[in-house]
Write a protein that holds these residues in place. Structure first.
Motif, mmCIF file in Angstrom:
data_model
loop_
_atom_site.group_PDB
_atom_site.id
_atom_site.type_symbol
_atom_site.label_atom_id
_atom_site.label_comp_id
_atom_site.label_asym_id
_atom_site.label_seq_id
_atom_site.Cartn_x
_atom_site.Cartn_y
_atom_site.Cartn_z
ATOM 1 N N ASP A 196 -13.616 17.166 68.635
ATOM 2 C CA ASP A 196 -13.315 15.988 67.520
ATOM 3 C C ASP A 196 -13.826 15.203 67.985
ATOM 4 O O ASP A 196 -14.459 14.016 67.145
ATOM 5 C CB ASP A 196 -11.275 16.317 67.808
ATOM 6 C CG ASP A 196 -11.260 14.953 66.809
ATOM 7 O OD1 ASP A 196 -11.967 14.850 65.685
ATOM 8 O OD2 ASP A 196 -9.993 14.952 66.963
ATOM 9 N N GLU A 197 -13.435 14.151 69.040
ATOM 10 C CA GLU A 197 -14.296 13.258 69.440
ATOM 11 C C GLU A 197 -16.061 13.056 68.888
ATOM 12 O O GLU A 197 -17.291 12.042 68.713
ATOM 13 C CB GLU A 197 -14.036 12.660 70.720
ATOM 14 C CG GLU A 197 -12.674 11.974 71.157
ATOM 15 C CD GLU A 197 -13.136 12.015 72.436
ATOM 16 O OE1 GLU A 197 -13.959 11.996 73.462
ATOM 17 O OE2 GLU A 197 -11.806 11.780 73.104
ATOM 18 N N ALA A 198 -16.819 14.018 69.525
ATOM 19 C CA ALA A 198 -18.340 14.333 69.227
ATOM 20 C C ALA A 198 -18.917 14.231 67.117
ATOM 21 O O ALA A 198 -19.409 15.181 67.272
ATOM 22 C CB ALA A 198 -18.646 16.159 69.762
ATOM 23 N N SER A 199 -17.406 14.330 66.857
ATOM 24 C CA SER A 199 -18.315 15.133 65.664
ATOM 25 C C SER A 199 -17.962 16.683 65.137
ATOM 26 O O SER A 199 -19.112 16.749 64.661
ATOM 27 C CB SER A 199 -18.660 14.429 63.916
ATOM 28 O OG SER A 199 -17.849 13.253 64.940
ATOM 29 N N HIS A 200 -17.527 17.735 65.879
ATOM 30 C CA HIS A 200 -17.315 18.630 65.765
ATOM 31 C C HIS A 200 -16.489 20.054 65.565
ATOM 32 O O HIS A 200 -15.879 19.315 65.596
ATOM 33 C CB HIS A 200 -18.010 19.121 67.033
ATOM 34 C CG HIS A 200 -19.484 18.886 67.214
ATOM 35 N ND1 HIS A 200 -20.409 18.502 67.825
ATOM 36 C CD2 HIS A 200 -20.116 19.639 67.680
ATOM 37 C CE1 HIS A 200 -22.102 17.464 67.718
ATOM 38 N NE2 HIS A 200 -21.559 19.356 67.871
ATOM 39 N N ILE A 201 -16.288 21.168 65.759
ATOM 40 C CA ILE A 201 -14.914 21.851 65.225
ATOM 41 C C ILE A 201 -15.339 23.232 66.392
ATOM 42 O O ILE A 201 -16.295 23.590 67.302
ATOM 43 C CB ILE A 201 -14.650 22.346 63.701
ATOM 44 C CG1 ILE A 201 -16.122 22.885 63.396
ATOM 45 C CG2 ILE A 201 -14.393 21.303 62.950
ATOM 46 C CD1 ILE A 201 -15.857 24.208 61.975
ATOM 47 N N MET A 202 -14.057 23.379 66.967
ATOM 48 C CA MET A 202 -13.770 24.846 67.751
ATOM 49 C C MET A 202 -13.397 25.849 66.770
ATOM 50 O O MET A 202 -12.590 25.492 66.057
ATOM 51 C CB MET A 202 -12.929 24.212 68.736
ATOM 52 C CG MET A 202 -12.604 25.455 69.552
ATOM 53 S SD MET A 202 -11.518 25.255 70.377
ATOM 54 C CE MET A 202 -10.472 26.015 69.704
ATOM 55 N N VAL A 203 -14.049 27.100 67.102
ATOM 56 C CA VAL A 203 -13.771 27.579 66.595
ATOM 57 C C VAL A 203 -13.520 29.050 67.106
ATOM 58 O O VAL A 203 -14.101 29.180 68.327
ATOM 59 C CB VAL A 203 -15.080 28.267 65.275
ATOM 60 C CG1 VAL A 203 -14.825 29.615 65.058
ATOM 61 C CG2 VAL A 203 -15.114 27.150 64.596
ATOM 62 N N VAL A 204 -12.658 30.036 67.009
ATOM 63 C CA VAL A 204 -12.372 30.989 67.580
ATOM 64 C C VAL A 204 -12.280 32.055 66.747
ATOM 65 O O VAL A 204 -12.282 32.751 65.839
ATOM 66 C CB VAL A 204 -10.906 31.038 68.578
ATOM 67 C CG1 VAL A 204 -10.889 32.356 69.502
ATOM 68 C CG2 VAL A 204 -10.696 29.897 68.925
ATOM 69 N N VAL A 205 -13.163 33.368 67.168
ATOM 70 C CA VAL A 205 -13.462 34.818 66.718
ATOM 71 C C VAL A 205 -13.012 35.970 67.448
ATOM 72 O O VAL A 205 -13.536 36.043 68.258
ATOM 73 C CB VAL A 205 -14.917 34.796 65.834
ATOM 74 C CG1 VAL A 205 -15.801 33.732 65.500
ATOM 75 C CG2 VAL A 205 -16.129 35.042 67.357
ATOM 76 N N ASP A 206 -13.182 36.878 66.804
ATOM 77 C CA ASP A 206 -12.872 38.098 67.276
ATOM 78 C C ASP A 206 -13.992 38.985 67.603
ATOM 79 O O ASP A 206 -15.406 38.482 67.053
ATOM 80 C CB ASP A 206 -11.244 38.600 66.482
ATOM 81 C CG ASP A 206 -12.458 39.860 65.115
ATOM 82 O OD1 ASP A 206 -13.256 39.055 65.066
ATOM 83 O OD2 ASP A 206 -10.921 39.698 63.992
ATOM 84 N N PRO B 220 -27.611 16.555 64.371
ATOM 85 C CA PRO B 220 -27.882 15.345 64.843
ATOM 86 C C PRO B 220 -27.312 15.118 65.626
ATOM 87 O O PRO B 220 -27.338 14.084 66.886
ATOM 88 C CB PRO B 220 -27.882 13.818 64.140
ATOM 89 C CG PRO B 220 -27.710 15.454 62.659
ATOM 90 C CD PRO B 220 -27.765 16.342 62.327
ATOM 91 N N SER B 221 -25.637 16.217 65.841
ATOM 92 C CA SER B 221 -25.024 15.154 67.112
ATOM 93 C C SER B 221 -25.297 16.684 68.185
ATOM 94 O O SER B 221 -24.152 16.849 69.304
ATOM 95 C CB SER B 221 -23.169 15.904 66.678
ATOM 96 O OG SER B 221 -23.135 17.615 66.057
#
Length: 397
Positions: free
Chosen positions: A72-82, A172-173
């Motif tokens: 969140d702080e780095a302007s990213h998202i966390m994703v979990v996949v099967d 860029p992040s």
């Protein structure tokens, strides 16, 4: 490099090996470099079913605790996949989630290589290693504005691939520490699964103890994956190979022989019975899939199918490719390109031979001359053990 690879021109330099190999795979599988495949998301009900069946719900709090605030702080998202690359959960920056929506990077979408080309999630699931993919390393052009880092998560009970965790955001992040962080959190999740498994074995041991005190003769108590909770009258072992299904209270274990099987809450009570001495006669090494490989062992006493770890799949393929066998330095050279790594080879072969008695010989290491050996390879040679960097496997591809 990306444009040259797609046009067939000589690139100004070679991309990283993991990227170059992935580009080759997705090109052969016909992925459109402009728009990818048809990643139609699953309905919400099926996504919920996959969440429950994935084995990852129990460690979701660990994954979120380790990555969501950072993402969140780095302007990213966390994703979990099967294990199939289907997106199960997304968390993190709201603005980045909205951008991801435009790519179809949503719950229920397929993010494997065959659907969206080279990307950290799909590529990590294939190569079974942490992967970071930056900008134009993505095969599909619409993903060039992104960077992503993903690590696979395995079930410590049997090594099964459960899925992967990923951190994605605007190119860029990109940060060089992201991949290390993602990998560390994946290992933390596996450690929590391992701790929960040890607690399950302890409960099984408590249930079985009164029964063992009343039984004469050899007996094993195992969980459904073959991990031994208690043993009497037999050499102590950590694990035996047990079939996924046991019918009629009888089974056959390659390392033990024929057994009677009594169900226990959370496992089996296995009692060896006299063996008629019938040898193993047929072994099928099935390497057709890209992410799962099996060894089927059969004979007059029964049949057994075992899912192979990546390392054991490599070793058994090498042994199957040369029935005359290998000395330890030769096998080390084929696996690692370093004939000096004999200690690792001997340790792995010891594990294999402990489970596959009657199938593998030593001095040299080889499949027994007594067995009929069948190797089933993928239709496309380039799909042979795609995770592997072993020199002998690369040459076979």
């Amino acid at each position: 490099m990306h444009e040259a690879a797609l046009s067939g021109d000589q690139p100004p330099a070679r991309p990283r090996t993991v990227i170059e190999q992935s580009w080759g795979r997705v090109a052969r599988h016909g992925v459109d470099p402009d728009r990818g495949g048809d990643a139609v998301p699953l309905p919400a009900e099926e996504v919920e079913q996959r969440r429950r069946a994935s084995g990852l719900a129990d460690v979701l709090s660990v994954l979120r605790g380790g990555l969501v605030s950072v993402a969140d702080e780095a302007s990213h998202i966390m994703v979990v996949v099967d294990a199939e690359g289907r997106v199960l959960w997304r968390d993190g920056s709201a603005s980045v989630r909205r951008r991801a929506d435009g790519l179809g990077f949503v719950e229920g979408a397929s993010w494997d290589e065959d659907t969206v080309g080279t990307n950290a999630i799909g590529t990590a699931l294939v190569v079974r290693q942490p992967v970071q993919v930056y900008s134009a390393e993505h095969y599909v052009r619409t993903h060039h504005a992104w960077t992503c880092a993903a690590a696979p998560v395995h079930d410590p009970k049997d090594g099964t691939l459960l899925g992967a965790i990923d951190v994605s955001g605007p190119a860029p992040s990109v940060h060089p520490s992201t991949l290390a962080l993602v990998d560390a959190v994946a290992r933390l999740a596996e450690a929590q699964l391992r701790t929960a498994h040890h607690a399950e074995l302890e409960r099984l041991r408590t249930v079985a103890s009164p029964m063992l005190a009343r039984i004469d003769g050899p007996v094993l108590v195992t969980d459904p994956h073959g991990w031994v909770a208690a043993v009497a009258g037999l050499p102590p072992v950590n694990r035996v190979l047990v079939p996924e299904r046991i019918a009629d209270g009888q089974t056959w274990l390659p390392s033990v022989g024929p057994c009677t099987a009594e169900p226990l809450p959370g496992g089996w009570l296995l009692r060896p019975v006299p063996d008629d001495g019938a040898p193993v006669t047929r072994v099928v090494l099935d390497l057709r899939e890209r992410t799962q490989w099996t060894l089927n062992v059969s004979g007059a006493s029964g049949q057994w199918e075992h899912k192979l770890s990546p390392r054991h799949a490599e070793i058994l393929f090498l042994l199957a490719s040369n029935r005359a066998g290998y000395r330890a330095p030769e096998l080390a050279g084929g696996l690692f390109g370093d004939a000096g790594r004999t200690v690792t080879v001997r340790a792995e072969m010891s594990r294999l031979r402990r489970h596959l008695g009657g199938v593998l010989e030593h001095r040299p290491y080889r499949f027994s001359d007594r067995v009929e050996l069948i190797v089933r390879r993928p239709a496309d040679p380039a799909d042979l053990l795609p995770f592997s960097t072993a020199p002998a496997v690369l040459a076979s591809r």
